[in-house]
Structures are given as C-alpha cells and as structure tokens.
Design an enzyme around this catalytic site. Structure first.
Site, PDB file in Angstrom:
ATOM      1  CB  SER A   8      -0.893  -0.004   1.246  1.00 40.43           C
ATOM      2  OG  SER A   8      -1.546   1.239   1.347  1.00 40.43           O
ATOM      3  CG  HIS A  33      -4.098  -1.195  -1.440  1.00 43.03           C
ATOM      4  ND1 HIS A  33      -5.293  -1.819  -1.730  1.00 43.03           N
ATOM      5  CD2 HIS A  33      -4.376  -0.317  -0.443  1.00 43.03           C
ATOM      6  CE1 HIS A  33      -6.244  -1.354  -0.931  1.00 43.03           C
ATOM      7  NE2 HIS A  33      -5.707  -0.427  -0.142  1.00 43.03           N
ATOM      8  CG  ASP A  35      -4.970   3.109   0.899  1.00 43.83           C
ATOM      9  OD1 ASP A  35      -5.945   2.359   0.790  1.00 43.83           O
ATOM     10  OD2 ASP A  35      -3.897   2.765   1.451  1.00 43.83           O
ATOM     11  CG  MET A  37      -7.869   8.031   2.135  1.00 48.93           C
ATOM     12  SD  MET A  37      -7.008   8.047   3.706  1.00 48.93           S
ATOM     13  CE  MET A  37      -6.223   6.428   3.675  1.00 48.93           C
ATOM     14  CG  HIS A  67      -9.232   0.978  -0.368  1.00 52.40           C
ATOM     15  ND1 HIS A  67      -8.586   0.755   0.835  1.00 52.40           N
ATOM     16  CD2 HIS A  67     -10.555   1.092  -0.069  1.00 52.40           C
ATOM     17  CE1 HIS A  67      -9.477   0.734   1.811  1.00 52.40           C
ATOM     18  NE2 HIS A  67     -10.677   0.951   1.282  1.00 52.40           N
ATOM     19  CG  MET A  69     -11.063   4.287   2.056  1.00 57.63           C
ATOM     20  SD  MET A  69      -9.483   4.216   2.907  1.00 57.63           S
ATOM     21  CE  MET A  69      -8.385   4.086   1.507  1.00 57.63           C
ATOM     22  CG  MET A 138     -11.578  -1.427   5.596  1.00 54.78           C
ATOM     23  SD  MET A 138     -10.039  -1.085   4.712  1.00 54.78           S
ATOM     24  CE  MET A 138      -9.026  -0.283   5.954  1.00 54.78           C
ATOM     25  N   GLY A 145      -2.481   4.901   7.813  1.00 57.48           N
ATOM     26  CA  GLY A 145      -1.607   3.742   7.886  1.00 57.48           C
ATOM     27  C   GLY A 145      -1.085   3.592   9.307  1.00 57.48           C
ATOM     28  N   GLY A 146      -0.421   2.473   9.563  1.00 62.36           N
ATOM     29  CA  GLY A 146       0.292   2.288  10.823  1.00 62.36           C
ATOM     30  C   GLY A 146      -0.584   2.077  12.042  1.00 62.36           C
ATOM     31  CG  ASP A 176      -6.263  -2.000   3.462  1.00 62.21           C
ATOM     32  OD1 ASP A 176      -5.123  -1.804   3.913  1.00 62.21           O
ATOM     33  OD2 ASP A 176      -6.878  -1.180   2.754  1.00 62.21           O
ATOM     34  N   GLY A 177      -4.910  -3.386   6.647  1.00 65.03           N
ATOM     35  CA  GLY A 177      -4.737  -2.685   7.912  1.00 65.03           C
ATOM     36  C   GLY A 177      -4.029  -3.530   8.956  1.00 65.03           C
ATOM     37  N   GLY A 178      -2.864  -3.056   9.390  1.00 70.77           N
ATOM     38  CA  GLY A 178      -2.145  -3.739  10.461  1.00 70.77           C
ATOM     39  C   GLY A 178      -1.537  -5.072  10.072  1.00 70.77           C
ATOM     40  N   GLY A 198       1.071  -1.523   4.258  1.00 73.19           N
ATOM     41  CA  GLY A 198       1.718  -0.238   4.021  1.00 73.19           C
ATOM     42  C   GLY A 198       2.938  -0.049   4.898  1.00 73.19           C
TER      43      GLY A 198
HETATM   44  C1  DX5 Z   1      -6.019   2.537   5.553  1.00 70.39           C
HETATM   45  C2  DX5 Z   1      -5.662   2.036   4.203  1.00 70.39           C
HETATM   46  C3  DX5 Z   1      -4.593   1.007   4.152  1.00 70.39           C
HETATM   47  C4  DX5 Z   1      -3.293   1.381   4.769  1.00 70.39           C
HETATM   48  C5  DX5 Z   1      -2.827   0.198   5.560  1.00 70.39           C
HETATM   49  O1  DX5 Z   1      -7.190   3.282   5.461  1.00 70.39           O
HETATM   50  O2  DX5 Z   1      -6.785   1.528   3.522  1.00 70.39           O
HETATM   51  O3  DX5 Z   1      -4.397   0.524   2.818  1.00 70.39           O
HETATM   52  O4  DX5 Z   1      -2.282   1.728   3.860  1.00 70.39           O
HETATM   53  O5  DX5 Z   1      -1.717   0.588   6.243  1.00 70.39           O
HETATM   54  P1  DX5 Z   1      -0.932  -0.338   7.268  1.00 70.39           P
HETATM   55  O6  DX5 Z   1      -0.498  -1.540   6.539  1.00 70.39           O
HETATM   56  O7  DX5 Z   1       0.182   0.550   7.683  1.00 70.39           O
HETATM   57  O8  DX5 Z   1      -1.895  -0.651   8.395  1.00 70.39           O
HETATM   58 ZN    ZN Z   2      -6.439   0.541   1.562  1.00 68.42          ZN
END
Ligand code: DX5
Ligand code: ZN
Length: 226
Positions: A8, A33, A35, A37, A67, A69, A138, A145-146, A176-178, A198
């Site tokens: 990501s 990927h 993102d 937003m 993706h 959002m 999600m 991220g993070g 996606d996420g963590g 990410g």
């Molecule tokens: C968050 C995004 C993710 C993000 C994940 O809204 O959709 O794609 O990059 O980031 P990590 O892998 O750092 O949790």
């Molecule tokens: Zn994403």
C-alpha cells in the site's frame, strides 16, 4: 488460492513514489494498493486520478488496485479507470446503490471490489458476492496507515471463506490494515489471500527486503493452515 502481497503506497515517500513502488514490486508485491481518501468519508486526504496516471506511466504493466474511501464514488470511477486503474474497490458504507456502482466499475473495464469497515457485517454483501472480483476486509478504521490490527477481522475472513465455498463463488479475499510480521500468520490461516500492507513495507528499513520477508512469512504460514 495463491497468497499475494499488495504493497500500500500510502506509507511510501511520495517524493520518490516511482522508486518506492518499484522496490516493493521487486520484493514480491503482486500489485500496488492505492488508497484514495476524500476528507469526507474518512478523515484524511490522499491521492487523486493524477497520481494513478503517473504510476500507470511509470509502471505500465503493474496491477493498480484503487481503494476508494470517498463519498459519491460513482462520480470518480470513470476518472480512475481512465487514469489506468486495474481494480477499483468501493465501500459498502459509501454506496447507496452498491449494485449499480459495481456494474459501473465493470463497465469501465476494471475488476470490481467491495470493502467492509470493521463494524459492517459480512452478510450485508450477500446479494453482490457473485458479482465482485474481491472482497476487502478492513482490519483498521480506514483513513490512516500504521494502526493496530483489529482481530475481529479474522472472523469475517473465515465467514467469507465459508460462504464462498457454500455458494461455489470465486471472489478473492483481501485484508487491509495492520498486516505485519506479527499478524500475517493468523491472517493467512484464517483464509485471506491478498495481503495489503503499508507500514510493514514502506515504514522503515529496506522496502524490497521488507516485502520479501513479509511474503515469506505469509507463505510459510499457509503450510500450517488449519
Ligand atoms: C487505511 C488504508 C490502508 C493502509 C494500511 O485506510 O486503507 O491501505 O495503507 O496501512 P498499514 O499496513 O500501515 O496498516
Ligand atoms: Zn487501503
């Protein structure tokens, strides 16, 4: 189904985006990927079609997974498709007419995906599972991220695996996420196939190595899958 890593770029250095993206693909990333937003659906603002078009120019053969959002995704799907998106996913929560939106994505020649926020149950997708290329679970609140992995996502992945089998469908399951060295084992064992990461790839250290090691950890976890 094969396990694939989807770096990501949200956590990449945007001043050297092409190089960071290439390094992540070199390390074994199967797709990128992206993102998107809008500061309304989620409390952050990121990437528009211009950046997707630049990535497409620099990486003509890469799968670009956008993706969205954003609110009113129908208004922007044509622009992302035109910019070179390969896959486009939209949030169930952002779509008043989800069926129509998924049809719109396909009509622009892109693979359609649907995304679930942590609080949204899997069964809200019952009527569209046969028309999507992937379902994205999600495992953090979308926007940044993070963040820390929300374990309830594992149950949703298991449910999706069961439903897919029962209905003989073919959609792929993404998370996606963590996603990190610490969480990837249980994620893969639950049944996720597309691992979006990410911070674990771009956060610190060597991008290529990070991707390679995360993919290795994911693949070795499949050997112990229940
Ligand atoms: C968050 C995004 C993710 C993000 C994940 O809204 O959709 O794609 O990059 O980031 P990590 O892998 O750092 O949790
Ligand atoms: Zn994403």
């Amino acid at each position: 189904m094969a396990i694939e890593l989807a770096p990501s770029i949200l956590s990449a250095n945007f001043a050297r985006l092409g190089d960071d993206a290439k390094a992540a693909l070199d390390g074994g990333g199967a797709l990128l990927h992206v993102d998107v937003m809008d500061g309304h659906f989620v409390p952050n603002i990121t990437i528009g079609p211009l950046v997707v078009a630049s990535l497409r120019k620099t990486l003509p053969h890469a799968i670009l997974d956008c993706h969205l959002m954003i609110e009113n995704p129908d208004d922007y799907i044509p622009a992302f498709a035109e910019a070179g998106a390969s896959w486009i996913s939209v949030h169930q929560e952002a779509c008043l007419h989800l069926y129509r939106t998924l049809q719109l994505i396909e009509s622009h020649g892109c693979k359609a995906g649907v995304v679930l926020n942590p609080a949204t149950p899997v069964h809200t997708l019952d009527e569209v599972l046969d028309m999507v290329h992937h379902v994205l679970v999600m495992s953090v609140n979308p926007g940044f991220g993070g963040q820390q992995f929300i374990p309830g996502a594992l149950r949703k992945i298991r449910t999706l695996v069961e439903v897919r089998e029962a209905l003989e469908l073919t959609f792929r399951i993404a998370i996606d996420g963590g996603v990190s060295q610490d969480t990837v084992g249980e994620i893969v064992r639950a049944g996720a196939e597309i691992l979006i990461a990410g911070n674990a790839i771009f956060g610190k250290g060597d991008i290529r190595e990070n991707a390679k090691k995360l993919l290795e950890a994911a693949r070795s976890a499949t050997l112990t899958r229940a």
